[in-house]
Design a protein around this motif. Structure first.
Motif, PDB file in Angstrom:
ATOM      1  N   ASN A 183       0.827  -1.217   0.000  1.00  0.00           N
ATOM      2  CA  ASN A 183       0.000   0.000   0.000  1.00  0.00           C
ATOM      3  C   ASN A 183       0.856   1.259   0.000  1.00  0.00           C
ATOM      4  O   ASN A 183       0.575   2.214  -0.736  1.00  0.00           O
ATOM      5  CB  ASN A 183      -0.932  -0.007   1.207  1.00  0.00           C
TER       6      ASN A 183
ATOM      7  N   CYS B  78       2.396   2.246  -3.421  1.00  0.00           N
ATOM      8  CA  CYS B  78       1.521   2.869  -4.425  1.00  0.00           C
ATOM      9  C   CYS B  78       1.474   4.378  -4.277  1.00  0.00           C
ATOM     10  O   CYS B  78       1.081   5.086  -5.210  1.00  0.00           O
ATOM     11  CB  CYS B  78       0.104   2.298  -4.313  1.00  0.00           C
TER      12      CYS B  78
ATOM     13  N   ASP C  32      -7.924  -2.087  -2.306  1.00  0.00           N
ATOM     14  CA  ASP C  32      -7.060  -1.650  -1.200  1.00  0.00           C
ATOM     15  C   ASP C  32      -6.511  -0.237  -1.364  1.00  0.00           C
ATOM     16  O   ASP C  32      -6.167   0.401  -0.372  1.00  0.00           O
ATOM     17  CB  ASP C  32      -5.868  -2.608  -1.047  1.00  0.00           C
ATOM     18  N   ILE C  33      -6.413   0.232  -2.604  1.00  0.00           N
ATOM     19  CA  ILE C  33      -5.751   1.527  -2.829  1.00  0.00           C
ATOM     20  C   ILE C  33      -6.721   2.586  -3.345  1.00  0.00           C
ATOM     21  O   ILE C  33      -6.889   3.646  -2.741  1.00  0.00           O
ATOM     22  CB  ILE C  33      -4.580   1.379  -3.842  1.00  0.00           C
TER      23      ILE C  33
ATOM     24  N   SER D 108     -10.877   1.860  -1.044  1.00  0.00           N
ATOM     25  CA  SER D 108     -10.853   0.935   0.092  1.00  0.00           C
ATOM     26  C   SER D 108     -12.175   0.976   0.852  1.00  0.00           C
ATOM     27  O   SER D 108     -12.961   1.911   0.738  1.00  0.00           O
ATOM     28  CB  SER D 108      -9.696   1.294   1.035  1.00  0.00           C
TER      29      SER D 108
END
Length: 584
Positions: free
Chosen positions: A231, A234, A268-269, A272
């Motif tokens: 995470n 990114c 997740d990015i 989320s």
């Protein structure tokens, strides 16, 4: 100026600047950053680069020259590559070196890789060697033994970087070398336009990829997706850049693993769970690193994944994103990615009534992207024209639509109480996006509103618009579009009667003149020639007028009209056209 010429011009400036600066520092006793280099070698490299940039008569001369330069690097390959000027020369010349020179460099670099990967100059030479090795290892014209050698070198460097990923991931130079390897293993084009393309295999590569290369790219992908710091990576420029290259590489060799990345990035990015109930934009839209990664994700994702991104990430947000400077390029990518009406129509509906708001924010390229998508997907074309006319205050009353072409070309809404001079329209700097939208709308399925708007313009204004560097391309679209009727083209030819001498004397007006001439019927051509023959000395002696007069054979027309008509009829039937008729 055409884009290709602009790139060449910019490249020339960069080369001149590098040589100029290098000589300036040499006078001060500084012979390039990095490893030390004596003055004679330094000056030799500068002269070599200057000679190379001037070009050669043939490939043989170039090869001899390159061999001669590389003779001066023997047993000093690493030292020269680690110097700023030496690196520049070697990196530039390597694509033109023979196999023995390449092997000599590869052997020297293979002896101790660790310091070279993080060297700010030698690392560029290392990347060039890996790219050349990957290209030659799949080139069918290369000897099999040589292919094997180059493959081993590419694999050795790639595996070394993979085994030391933790060390080089966070290092600026090491990270760039990893990116270069991934790009070379999957034959992705370089990010920079500075490099010369030197192999047709690289320019037109469509696979298949070597299995060993595919496995290494997969290993990179499978390791990185499991990293605990995924995470954080990114949102870092350095590691986000690596992920961008990895996504593009996986698209070439492992779509299944690519889907895992895209789903993980979405969940997740980019969107989320913590952000799903919020009315605010997700955090990823506030980070330039994450945004650039999202742009690439949009570019590489398949139809189903793109639908998912649209539903979860872009729906009901596209207008907000379109008005933000940081996300405007992303919106263009999203619009360009749409492959059907189901994907595009909701995005269009959200933005269509806010086109001026988007343009006013300084993002006319988004309006252009919408226009091009309407054409590409054959949808919402009439609505786009209607909303765009409204945006420029030209939709109603109907007579105001004649002001639309100029308003759009200038990206300035029509103001009833304000008169804008058109005296210098031919030399005015018009909007590229505005004129491109006019061209694109002329290629819509039903461009009648745009056609009528142009045909009802003041004749002098239309002539000046067609004499403008950007406006002249509107003429091309008008006369070549398959959706502009024959009668409309005839009306255009008639409307411009009395202006053809003025069109013929300017650079861009003469382009428009030729485009119109090519679609004019026989009777109209006679009328145009009559107009041109009247006091022809005032225009036919100008730079561009002479060209037009010669192409139309004005001298013959004035001397013998009947013979000119016979010649014109003959020119209608070119040999290739006659052959095509026979073969039907």
């Amino acid at each position: 100026m055409p884009e290709e010429n602009l790139v060449k011009k910019n490249n020339r400036k960069r080369k001149k600047s590098f040589l100029k600066n290098a000589r300036k520092y040499a006078k001060k006793g500084h012979f390039g950053r990095g490893s030390q280099m004596d003055e004679d070698t330094y000056q030799f490299f500068l002269r070599s680069l200057e000679t190379f940039n001037l070009g050669f008569e043939d490939e043989e001369s170039k090869s001899h020259f390159v061999e001669n330069v590389f003779e001066h690097t023997e047993n000093q390959e690493i030292e020269c590559s680690s110097n700023q000027v030496g690196c520049r020369v070697i990196e530039t010349f390597l694509p033109f070196a023979n196999d023995s020179i390449l092997r000599r460099f590869m052997e020297k670099f293979s002896e101790d890789l660790r310091p070279l990967v993080t060297d700010r100059f030698a690392s560029f030479v290392l990347q060039e060697l890996v790219q050349i090795a990957c290209i030659k290892s799949i080139d069918p014209n290369i000897n099999p033994d040589q292919q094997t050698y180059f493959k081993k070198f590419a694999l050795k460097i790639s595996k070394f970087l993979l085994n030391n990923l933790e060390d080089y991931m966070w290092d600026n130079t090491g990270n760039m070398v990893i990116r270069g390897c991934l790009r070379s293993l999957t034959q992705l084009p370089k990010e920079t336009t500075q490099k010369r393309t030197f192999n047709k295999v690289h320019e037109q590569f469509e696979g298949p990829y070597l299995e060993e290369y595919i496995e290494i790219v997969k290993d990179y992908g499978e390791r990185l997706i499991l990293w605990p710091q995924f995470n954080e990576m990114c949102f870092s420029d350095l590691t986000s850049g690596l992920f961008q290259i990895l996504l593009q590489a996986l698209k070439q060799v492992d779509v299944k693993l690519l889907k895992k990345y895209l789903k993980k990035l979405l969940d997740d990015i980019f969107y989320s769970n913590e952000e799903q109930d919020s009315n605010k934009l997700p955090q990823a839209f506030m980070s330039s690193s994450a945004l650039m990664l999202l742009e690439v994700a949009v570019q590489v994702c398949g139809k189903k994944m793109f639908n998912l991104y649209c539903d979860q990430l872009f729906s009901n947000r596209i207008l907000t994103l379109a008005t933000m400077k940081s996300t405007s390029f992303l919106v263009q990518k999203i619009i360009g990615k749409c492959s059907n009406k189901t994907q595009f129509d909701p995005l269009f509906d959200e933005m269509s009534d806010h086109l001026w708001e988007v343009i006013e924010k300084g993002h006319p390229t988004i309006a252009l992207a919408l226009c091009q998508a309407c054409k590409r997907l054959s949808t919402k074309q009439g609505l786009f024209i209607q909303f765009l006319m409204k945006s420029f205050n030209c939709h109603e009353p109907e007579e105001r639509q004649k002001d639309f072409p100029l308003s759009l070309s200038r990206l300035k809404p029509y103001k009833p109480n304000e008169t804008t001079s058109t005296e210098n329209l031919a030399k005015e700097r018009l909007s590229l996006e505005g004129t491109l939208m006019l061209q694109t709308m002329l290629e819509f399925n039903k461009p009648i509103k745009i056609v009528n708007a142009l045909l009802t313009m003041d004749t002098n204004d239309l002539k000046n618009l067609f004499s403008n560097s950007m406006g002249s391309h509107i003429t091309d679209s008008f006369v070549k579009s398959g959706f502009v009727g024959e009668k409309s083209r005839e009306k255009l030819v008639r409307k411009l009667m009395g202006t053809y001498q003025e069109l013929a004397i300017s650079r861009y007006g003469s382009r428009s003149f030729e485009a119109i001439w090519n679609v004019a019927n026989f009777k109209a051509k006679i009328s145009i020639m009559e107009e041109l023959a009247h006091k022809e000395g005032s225009w036919s002696n100008t730079e561009f007028g002479r060209i037009i007069a010669a192409k139309l054979n004005l001298v013959l027309f004035k001397r013998n009209k009947e013979n000119w008509k016979i010649d014109l009829n003959k020119s209608k039937h070119k040999p290739e056209e006659i052959l095509a008729e026979v073969l039907k």
